[in-house]
Write an enzyme that holds these catalytic residues in place. Structure first.
Site, PDB file in Angstrom:
ATOM      1  N   ARG A 178     -10.308 -11.490   2.094  1.00  0.00           N
ATOM      2  CA  ARG A 178     -11.174 -12.532   1.526  1.00  0.00           C
ATOM      3  C   ARG A 178     -10.482 -13.893   1.533  1.00  0.00           C
ATOM      4  NH1 ARG A 178     -11.715  -9.026  -3.855  1.00  0.00           N
ATOM      5  NH2 ARG A 178     -11.381  -7.431  -2.277  1.00  0.00           N
ATOM      6  N   LYS A 220       0.833  -1.205   0.000  1.00  0.00           N
ATOM      7  CA  LYS A 220       0.000   0.000   0.000  1.00  0.00           C
ATOM      8  C   LYS A 220       0.865   1.251   0.000  1.00  0.00           C
ATOM      9  CE  LYS A 220      -3.867  -1.797   2.795  1.00  0.00           C
ATOM     10  NZ  LYS A 220      -4.959  -1.574   1.842  1.00  0.00           N
TER      11      LYS A 220
HETATM   12  N1  BES Z   1      -8.028  -3.758   4.631  1.00  0.00           N
HETATM   13  C1  BES Z   1      -8.234  -3.361   3.291  1.00  0.00           C
HETATM   14  C2  BES Z   1      -9.545  -2.620   3.088  1.00  0.00           C
HETATM   15  C3  BES Z   1      -9.635  -1.238   3.644  1.00  0.00           C
HETATM   16  C4  BES Z   1      -9.061  -0.181   2.979  1.00  0.00           C
HETATM   17  C5  BES Z   1     -10.353  -0.996   4.780  1.00  0.00           C
HETATM   18  C6  BES Z   1      -9.182   1.096   3.468  1.00  0.00           C
HETATM   19  C7  BES Z   1     -10.499   0.281   5.273  1.00  0.00           C
HETATM   20  C8  BES Z   1      -9.905   1.327   4.625  1.00  0.00           C
HETATM   21  C9  BES Z   1      -8.253  -4.566   2.349  1.00  0.00           C
HETATM   22  O1  BES Z   1      -7.480  -5.639   2.722  1.00  0.00           O
HETATM   23  C10 BES Z   1      -7.741  -4.085   1.045  1.00  0.00           C
HETATM   24  O2  BES Z   1      -6.619  -3.673   0.988  1.00  0.00           O
HETATM   25  N2  BES Z   1      -8.595  -4.124   0.023  1.00  0.00           N
HETATM   26  C11 BES Z   1      -8.252  -3.652  -1.262  1.00  0.00           C
HETATM   27  C12 BES Z   1      -8.795  -4.629  -2.264  1.00  0.00           C
HETATM   28  C13 BES Z   1      -8.328  -4.388  -3.654  1.00  0.00           C
HETATM   29  C14 BES Z   1      -6.861  -4.731  -3.785  1.00  0.00           C
HETATM   30  C15 BES Z   1      -9.149  -5.224  -4.587  1.00  0.00           C
HETATM   31  C16 BES Z   1      -8.872  -2.284  -1.443  1.00  0.00           C
HETATM   32  O3  BES Z   1      -9.989  -2.071  -0.966  1.00  0.00           O
HETATM   33  O4  BES Z   1      -8.232  -1.424  -2.019  1.00  0.00           O
HETATM   34 ZN    ZN Z   2      -5.461  -5.431   2.037  1.00  0.00          ZN
END
Ligand code: BES
Ligand code: ZN
Ligand code: ZN
Length: 498
Positions: A346, A272
Site C-alpha cells: 500500500r 515474515k
Molecule cells: N505481499 C503480502 C500479502 C500476501 C500475503 C500475498 C500472503 C499473498 C500471500 C503483503 O505485503 C503483506 O505482507 N501483507 C500483510 C499486511 C499486514 C501486515 C497488515 C498481510 O497480509 O499479512
Molecule cells: Zn508485505
C-alpha cells in the site's frame, strides 16, 4: 506449436488425432459437433461401452479399426450441458492438449463446435487460449526438460461462413496468450535475477518490440518528486527502487493501470516467518500483469491511451530499512505512520496512485498481491474487488465472468477508514486484523484523486497456484498471469463502447 484455422470437411482432413467434443448425458454422452456418419460409426462402440462419461476435461483416446481420417479420435468431455460456458471450453481443451502431448501427437485437428449462446469465433478464441496457456512451463532454469513434445500443428476446423472471423479471433487470442505467458514469466522469476532495475529493462524491451514507450524514474528523482512511499520501502535493499511508466497511444480515452512490483517481500523489519517465504517472489504479480497487459493492448492496437505504472522495489530488512513507528510522506502530501513494514504494498501503491491521478485518466485500476486477508476471505477462487464507482466495478465483474477470472466486490464503508486513523499522522498503514483486505483498500483510496473512478483488485489468492490447490488444465502450477485477460477484455469493451 502452430495453430491455424481452416475451413474443410472433416472427412477430408488427415491428422494423427481428431478431437471430438461431447456433453455428459443422462444416459450416454451426447456428441457436441456435427459429424459425418462414417466417423459417428467409428466412435459409437467406445461411447456405448459406458466407461466414458464426458465429464469436464475427461479424455478417451479411441482408435478406429479401419483406415480413417485420423489414427486416433480423442473423445473430450465438455461436462454438463447446463453448466456449459467458455470456461468449460478452456478447461476441456487444456486437458486435451496435455493428453495429446503425453501421447506424442504431432498433428491434431480440432473441429470447433457451434454452441449458442456463444459464437464460433468466441469458442475459437477460448480454444486457442487453452491450447497456448496449458502448454506453458517455466523451465528456463532446468538443465533437462522432461515434458513431452508439443504437437507441431493444430488445425481448428470451422465453417467457411465464419472462417475470416475465426481467423481474427484466433490471432487475437494468440497475442493475448503470449502476453499472459510473459506475465507468468515475470512473476515466476526468482527475485535474485529480477531486481527492480532489471524489471524496468524487461518492460522497456517488451515496449520496443510491441509498441509502447517506457520511462524509468530512479531513486534520486523519486526523492525529488516526493515519492516517499517507494523510497522508504526500497531503502532496505541494496537494489534501489524504480518507478516504471509505460505509455501506449492508440488515440482515444486514457486509462491508467498500476501494478504492485515488490520483487521480493521478506516483510522488512517486520519480518515474515520463513515458512513459504519463497512464495513472496510472486509479490510482483501485479506488475507482471501490467507489463503483460501493455504488450497485449499495444499489439492489438486498441483505440485507447493506456498508461502502465509499476512501482518496483525489494522489501528487505537492513540497517537502512524502514522501521515501525516511522512516518512516511507520499506524493500527494499525505502522511502515514508505519505500524508494520510488511504492509509495504500500500505504501508504494500510494505514490503510484497519486501520480496516476495527476494524469486525470478516465479510470485507474490497480492490481496487487496486497493482503493475506483477501486469501482468507475468498480463497483462490476469486480476486477481491474494491471500487469507488459502481459502473466500473460492474464492467470489471462482467469481464471477469467472461474470461474466467472471477472478481468479488467488498465494501468500502466509512467505518473501515476509522480503523486506519493514526494519533500522529494522517493515517496508519495497518488497521488491525478485522477486514484486513478492506482496510488496505481504504488506505489506497486516500491517494486517488477526487472524482476519478478507481478499482483495486487484490490478487493475493489468484496470482499463483500452490501444490495443494487442484491444478486447472490451462493454469499450471506457479504464476497464473491473472489480470491480463481480465483487463484486455475490460479495455476492449470500453473501446467498443465509444
Ligand atoms: N505481499 C503480502 C500479502 C500476501 C500475503 C500475498 C500472503 C499473498 C500471500 C503483503 O505485503 C503483506 O505482507 N501483507 C500483510 C499486511 C499486514 C501486515 C497488515 C498481510 O497480509 O499479512
Ligand atoms: Zn508485505
Ligand atoms: Zn507484499
Amino acid at each position: 506449436m502452430k495453430i491455424e484455422v481452416i475451413s474443410a470437411r472433416l472427412e477430408d482432413v488427415k491428422a494423427d488425432s481428431v478431437v471430438i467434443q461431447l456433453f455428459e448425458g443422462t444416459e450416454a454422452p451426447e456428441i457436441a459437433i456435427t459429424l459425418p456418419e462414417s466417423i459417428k460409426k467409428e466412435i459409437a462402440p467406445s461411447i456405448e461401452r459406458g466407461g466414458f462419461r464426458a465429464k469436464l476435461g475427461q479424455v478417451l483416446p479411441t482408435y478406429p479399426s479401419s483406415v480413417s481420417v485420423a489414427g486416433c479420435f480423442m473423445l473430450l468431455g465438455l461436462g454438463n450441458k447446463q453448466d456449459f460456458s467458455l470456461e468449460a471450453v478452456r478447461q476441456a481443451h487444456g486437458y486435451a492438449i496435455i493428453r495429446a502431448k503425453e501421447m506424442g501427437m504431432r498433428n491434431m485437428v480440432i473441429p470447433i463446435p457451434s454452441l449458442p449462446p456463444y459464437s464460433v469465433p468466441e469458442i475459437t478464441s477460448s480454444v486457442v487460449e487453452a491450447l497456448s496457456l496449458a502448454s506453458y512451463r517455466f523451465d528456463r532454469y532446468k538443465s533437462k526438460v522432461e515434458d513431452g513434445k508439443q504437437p507441431e500443428l493444430i488445425q481448428l476446423l470451422v465453417g467457411s461462413d465464419v472462417k475470416a472471423m475465426c481467423d481474427a479471433a484466433a490471432r487475437e487470442a494468440a497475442v493475448v496468450s503470449e502476453a499472459v505467458k510473459l506475465a507468468r514469466d515475470i512473476a515466476n522469476m526468482p527475485s535474485g535475477d529480477l531486481p527492480p532495475k532489471k524489471m524496468a529493462e524487461v518492460a522497456a524491451e517488451v515496449g520496443r518490440i510491441s509498441g509502447f514507450s517506457t520511462r524509468v524514474i530512479e531513486a534520486e528523482e523519486l526523492e525529488r518528486m516526493g515519492m516517499g512511499g517507494i523510497i522508504s520501502v526500497g531503502k532496505g535493499s541494496s537494489n534501489p527502487p524504480v518507478l516504471i511508466i509505460m505509455e501506449y497511444d492508440g488515440g482515444g480515452e486514457t486509462y491508467a493501470v498500476v501494478g504492485k512490483g515488490v520483487v521480493f517481500d521478506s516483510g522488512g523489519i517486520s519480518i515474515k516467518p520463513s515458512e513459504k517465504m519463497e512464495e513472496m517472489k510472486y509479490d510482483k504479480s501485479g506488475a507482471a500483469a501490467v507489463i503483460g497487459l501493455m504488450k497485449a493492448v499495444a499489439e492489438l492496437k486498441l483505440p485507447i491511451k493506456l498508461v502502465g505504472i509499476v512501482p518496483a522495489v525489494e522489501n528487505l530488512p537492513s540497517g537502512r530499512a524502514l522501521k515501525p513507528g516511522d512516518i512516511v510522506r507520499f506524493r500527494n502530501g499525505k502522511t502515514a505512520e508505519i505500524i508494520s513494514t510488511d504492509a509495504e504494498g500500500r505504501l508504494i501503491l500510494a505514490d503510484a496512485l497519486a501520480y496516476a491521478s495527476e494524469m486525470k485518466p478516465k479510470a485507474i485500476i490497480d492490481l496487487a498481491t496486497l493482503t493475506g486477508a483477501c486469501v482468507i476471505a475468498l480463497g483462490t477462487h476469486a480476486s477481491g474487488l474494491f471500487s469507488n464507482n459502481d459502473g466500473l466495478a460492474e464492467a470489471l465483474i462482467k469481464a471477469g465472468e467472461k474470461v474466467g477470472e472471477r472478481l468479488w466486490r467488498l465494501p468500502l464503508w466509512k467505518e473501515y477508514f476509522e480503523q486506519i486513523k493514526s494519533e500522529v499522522a494522517d493515517m496508519k498503514n495497518v488497521g488491525g486484523r478485522p477486514a484486513g483486505a478492506i482496510t488496505a483498500a481504504a488506505f489506497l483510496m486516500n491517494f486517488v484523486g477526487d472524482g476519478i473512478p478507481w478499482a483495486h483488485i487484490d490478487i493475493a489468492g489468484t496470482a499463483w497456484t500452490q501444490e495443494s490447490s487442484p491444478e486447472k488444465s490451462y493454469i499450471p502450477k506457479g504464476a497464473t498471469g491473472v489480470g491480463v485477460r481480465l483487463l484486455v477484455e475490460f479495455l476492449k469493451s470500453r473501446s467498443e463502447r465509444s
